[in-house]
Design an enzyme around this catalytic site. Structure first.
Site, PDB file in Angstrom:
ATOM      1  N   GLU A  77      41.028  14.533 -19.692  1.00 27.35           N
ATOM      2  CA  GLU A  77      42.236  13.944 -20.295  1.00 27.35           C
ATOM      3  C   GLU A  77      42.258  14.297 -21.772  1.00 27.35           C
ATOM      4  O   GLU A  77      41.268  14.072 -22.473  1.00 27.35           O
ATOM      5  CB  GLU A  77      42.158  12.416 -20.112  1.00 27.35           C
ATOM      6  CG  GLU A  77      43.292  11.657 -20.774  1.00 27.35           C
ATOM      7  CD  GLU A  77      43.075  10.138 -20.722  1.00 27.35           C
ATOM      8  OE1 GLU A  77      42.237   9.646 -19.927  1.00 27.35           O
ATOM      9  OE2 GLU A  77      43.740   9.446 -21.508  1.00 27.35           O
ATOM     10  N   ARG A  85      59.425  16.921 -31.986  1.00 29.93           N
ATOM     11  CA  ARG A  85      59.215  15.514 -31.674  1.00 29.93           C
ATOM     12  C   ARG A  85      58.212  14.901 -32.657  1.00 29.93           C
ATOM     13  O   ARG A  85      57.049  15.327 -32.685  1.00 29.93           O
ATOM     14  CB  ARG A  85      58.637  15.434 -30.259  1.00 29.93           C
ATOM     15  CG  ARG A  85      58.199  14.074 -29.847  1.00 29.93           C
ATOM     16  CD  ARG A  85      57.344  14.131 -28.584  1.00 29.93           C
ATOM     17  NE  ARG A  85      56.998  12.783 -28.210  1.00 29.93           N
ATOM     18  CZ  ARG A  85      55.984  12.464 -27.435  1.00 29.93           C
ATOM     19  NH1 ARG A  85      55.220  13.392 -26.922  1.00 29.93           N
ATOM     20  NH2 ARG A  85      55.735  11.208 -27.166  1.00 29.93           N
ATOM     21  N   HIS A 118      44.588  14.325 -25.572  1.00 27.69           N
ATOM     22  CA  HIS A 118      45.725  13.852 -26.367  1.00 27.69           C
ATOM     23  C   HIS A 118      45.707  14.565 -27.711  1.00 27.69           C
ATOM     24  O   HIS A 118      44.639  14.740 -28.306  1.00 27.69           O
ATOM     25  CB  HIS A 118      45.643  12.340 -26.600  1.00 27.69           C
ATOM     26  CG  HIS A 118      45.666  11.567 -25.326  1.00 27.69           C
ATOM     27  ND1 HIS A 118      46.818  11.353 -24.613  1.00 27.69           N
ATOM     28  CD2 HIS A 118      44.671  11.007 -24.603  1.00 27.69           C
ATOM     29  CE1 HIS A 118      46.533  10.672 -23.514  1.00 27.69           C
ATOM     30  NE2 HIS A 118      45.228  10.452 -23.479  1.00 27.69           N
ATOM     31  N   PRO A 128      55.332  13.761 -19.858  1.00 24.98           N
ATOM     32  CA  PRO A 128      56.671  13.608 -20.417  1.00 24.98           C
ATOM     33  C   PRO A 128      56.742  13.773 -21.936  1.00 24.98           C
ATOM     34  O   PRO A 128      55.830  13.380 -22.657  1.00 24.98           O
ATOM     35  CB  PRO A 128      57.070  12.170 -20.023  1.00 24.98           C
ATOM     36  CG  PRO A 128      55.786  11.490 -19.699  1.00 24.98           C
ATOM     37  CD  PRO A 128      54.859  12.550 -19.186  1.00 24.98           C
ATOM     38  N   ASN A 129      57.856  14.379 -22.354  1.00 24.38           N
ATOM     39  CA  ASN A 129      58.214  14.585 -23.764  1.00 24.38           C
ATOM     40  C   ASN A 129      57.402  15.661 -24.473  1.00 24.38           C
ATOM     41  O   ASN A 129      57.679  15.995 -25.629  1.00 24.38           O
ATOM     42  CB  ASN A 129      58.142  13.268 -24.558  1.00 24.38           C
ATOM     43  CG  ASN A 129      59.114  12.244 -24.017  1.00 24.38           C
ATOM     44  OD1 ASN A 129      60.302  12.526 -23.919  1.00 24.38           O
ATOM     45  ND2 ASN A 129      58.633  11.077 -23.623  1.00 24.38           N
ATOM     46  N   ALA A 182      52.882   9.479 -22.188  1.00 26.07           N
ATOM     47  CA  ALA A 182      52.945   8.011 -22.090  1.00 26.07           C
ATOM     48  C   ALA A 182      52.487   7.497 -20.722  1.00 26.07           C
ATOM     49  O   ALA A 182      52.108   6.323 -20.604  1.00 26.07           O
ATOM     50  CB  ALA A 182      54.359   7.535 -22.399  1.00 26.07           C
ATOM     51  N   ASN A 221      47.326  16.319 -20.250  1.00 23.70           N
ATOM     52  CA  ASN A 221      47.810  15.379 -21.246  1.00 23.70           C
ATOM     53  C   ASN A 221      48.917  14.581 -20.553  1.00 23.70           C
ATOM     54  O   ASN A 221      50.038  15.066 -20.400  1.00 23.70           O
ATOM     55  CB  ASN A 221      48.368  16.097 -22.476  1.00 23.70           C
ATOM     56  CG  ASN A 221      48.849  15.105 -23.524  1.00 23.70           C
ATOM     57  OD1 ASN A 221      48.975  13.906 -23.258  1.00 23.70           O
ATOM     58  ND2 ASN A 221      49.118  15.597 -24.728  1.00 23.70           N
ATOM     59  N   TYR A 261      52.667  14.594 -34.216  1.00 25.62           N
ATOM     60  CA  TYR A 261      52.222  15.631 -33.288  1.00 25.62           C
ATOM     61  C   TYR A 261      52.172  17.034 -33.887  1.00 25.62           C
ATOM     62  O   TYR A 261      51.784  17.977 -33.207  1.00 25.62           O
ATOM     63  CB  TYR A 261      53.129  15.627 -32.042  1.00 25.62           C
ATOM     64  CG  TYR A 261      53.079  14.314 -31.287  1.00 25.62           C
ATOM     65  CD1 TYR A 261      51.894  13.882 -30.671  1.00 25.62           C
ATOM     66  CD2 TYR A 261      54.196  13.484 -31.189  1.00 25.62           C
ATOM     67  CE1 TYR A 261      51.843  12.675 -30.003  1.00 25.62           C
ATOM     68  CE2 TYR A 261      54.149  12.277 -30.510  1.00 25.62           C
ATOM     69  CZ  TYR A 261      52.968  11.880 -29.922  1.00 25.62           C
ATOM     70  OH  TYR A 261      52.897  10.688 -29.247  1.00 25.62           O
ATOM     71  N   ARG A 277      46.752   4.253 -33.256  1.00 30.70           N
ATOM     72  CA  ARG A 277      48.201   4.043 -33.165  1.00 30.70           C
ATOM     73  C   ARG A 277      48.505   2.665 -32.569  1.00 30.70           C
ATOM     74  O   ARG A 277      47.668   1.780 -32.577  1.00 30.70           O
ATOM     75  CB  ARG A 277      48.799   5.198 -32.378  1.00 30.70           C
ATOM     76  CG  ARG A 277      48.482   6.562 -33.025  1.00 30.70           C
ATOM     77  CD  ARG A 277      49.091   7.712 -32.265  1.00 30.70           C
ATOM     78  NE  ARG A 277      50.547   7.579 -32.217  1.00 30.70           N
ATOM     79  CZ  ARG A 277      51.307   8.217 -31.329  1.00 30.70           C
ATOM     80  NH1 ARG A 277      50.747   9.011 -30.428  1.00 30.70           N
ATOM     81  NH2 ARG A 277      52.605   8.045 -31.337  1.00 30.70           N
ATOM     82  N   SER A 316      47.122  13.303 -30.452  1.00 26.53           N
ATOM     83  CA  SER A 316      46.852  12.274 -31.465  1.00 26.53           C
ATOM     84  C   SER A 316      45.656  11.420 -31.045  1.00 26.53           C
ATOM     85  O   SER A 316      45.277  11.411 -29.866  1.00 26.53           O
ATOM     86  CB  SER A 316      48.085  11.376 -31.629  1.00 26.53           C
ATOM     87  OG  SER A 316      48.360  10.677 -30.416  1.00 26.53           O
TER      88      SER A 316
HETATM   89  C1  DQA Z   1      50.012  11.621 -26.366  1.00 22.78           C
HETATM   90  C2  DQA Z   1      49.809  10.143 -26.751  1.00 22.78           C
HETATM   91  C3  DQA Z   1      50.676   9.227 -25.914  1.00 22.78           C
HETATM   92  O1  DQA Z   1      50.498   7.883 -26.302  1.00 22.78           O
HETATM   93  C4  DQA Z   1      52.144   9.584 -26.090  1.00 22.78           C
HETATM   94  O2  DQA Z   1      52.948   8.794 -25.256  1.00 22.78           O
HETATM   95  C5  DQA Z   1      52.406  11.031 -25.874  1.00 22.78           C
HETATM   96  C6  DQA Z   1      51.478  12.017 -26.435  1.00 22.78           C
HETATM   97  C7  DQA Z   1      49.242  12.582 -27.284  1.00 22.78           C
HETATM   98  O3  DQA Z   1      49.071  13.738 -26.896  1.00 22.78           O
HETATM   99  O4  DQA Z   1      48.832  12.206 -28.384  1.00 22.78           O
HETATM  100  O5  DQA Z   1      53.428  11.417 -25.290  1.00 22.78           O
HETATM  101  O6  DQA Z   1      49.543  11.821 -25.044  1.00 22.78           O
END
Ligand code: DQA
Length: 148
Positions: free
Chosen positions: A98, A18, A100, A10-11, A77, A74, A23, A107, A102
């Site tokens: 997996e 964003r 990410h 998501p997102n 959340a 990825n 990011y 964080r 960030s």
């Molecule tokens: C994320 C880190 C997650 O905590 C966050 O909710 C994201 C992006 C990252 O790629 O850094 O949506 O997965």
């Protein structure tokens, strides 16, 4: 050709606009293009899917379980609380990497825990787009080792 399923949670469709201070400015389309270029160098075929919905991600994992030899994800959340996504990934016998953008450990506290990590082969984080590219290279190595 190895077959790898790439999943964006998501997102991530909003990358670029964003929270760019977290990011960066790279869009999801640009990430997918870089992944596709690397994949063709490595001899890997990708299926790439993004969804803001947990169910759609799970449906895709199940639908591609036969096709995919490994999964690069990825989970956004969902990383931090989706037991349903974790169970779906655990039920396919593929390596799962997996990634990410960030470094979640730098964080907020709620991001420090991943429910996906215990069923993943490994995690790569904190390198922006390179997290994905390194993840794909890691999967490629795993698949080459299996073959050999
Ligand atoms: C994320 C880190 C997650 O905590 C966050 O909710 C994201 C992006 C990252 O790629 O850094 O949506 O997965």
């Amino acid at each position: 050709m190895y077959r790898v399923l790439v999943l964006h949670g998501p997102n991530l469709n909003w990358l670029g606009k964003r929270e760019p201070e977290v990011y960066g400015h790279t869009t999801l389309a640009e990430i997918n293009e870089q992944l596709t270029n690397l994949a063709s160098e490595l001899g890997v075929t990708l299926k790439i899917f993004q969804s803001n919905s947990e169910g759609a991600l799970i449906d895709t994992i199940q639908a591609e379980a036969e096709w995919a030899q490994a999964i690069l994800i990825n989970p956004g959340a969902y990383t931090h609380y989706s037991y349903a996504l974790r169970d779906a990934l655990a039920s396919v016998a593929h390596p799962v990497v997996e990634v990410h953008l960030s470094n979640v450990h730098r964080r907020e506290e709620f991001r420090h825990h991943s429910v996906i990590a215990p069923i993943a082969t490994g995690q790569i984080m904190g390198f922006g787009v390179d997290s994905y590219l390194l993840g794909l290279r890691a999967i490629w190595s795993l698949l080459c080792e299996k073959k050999g």
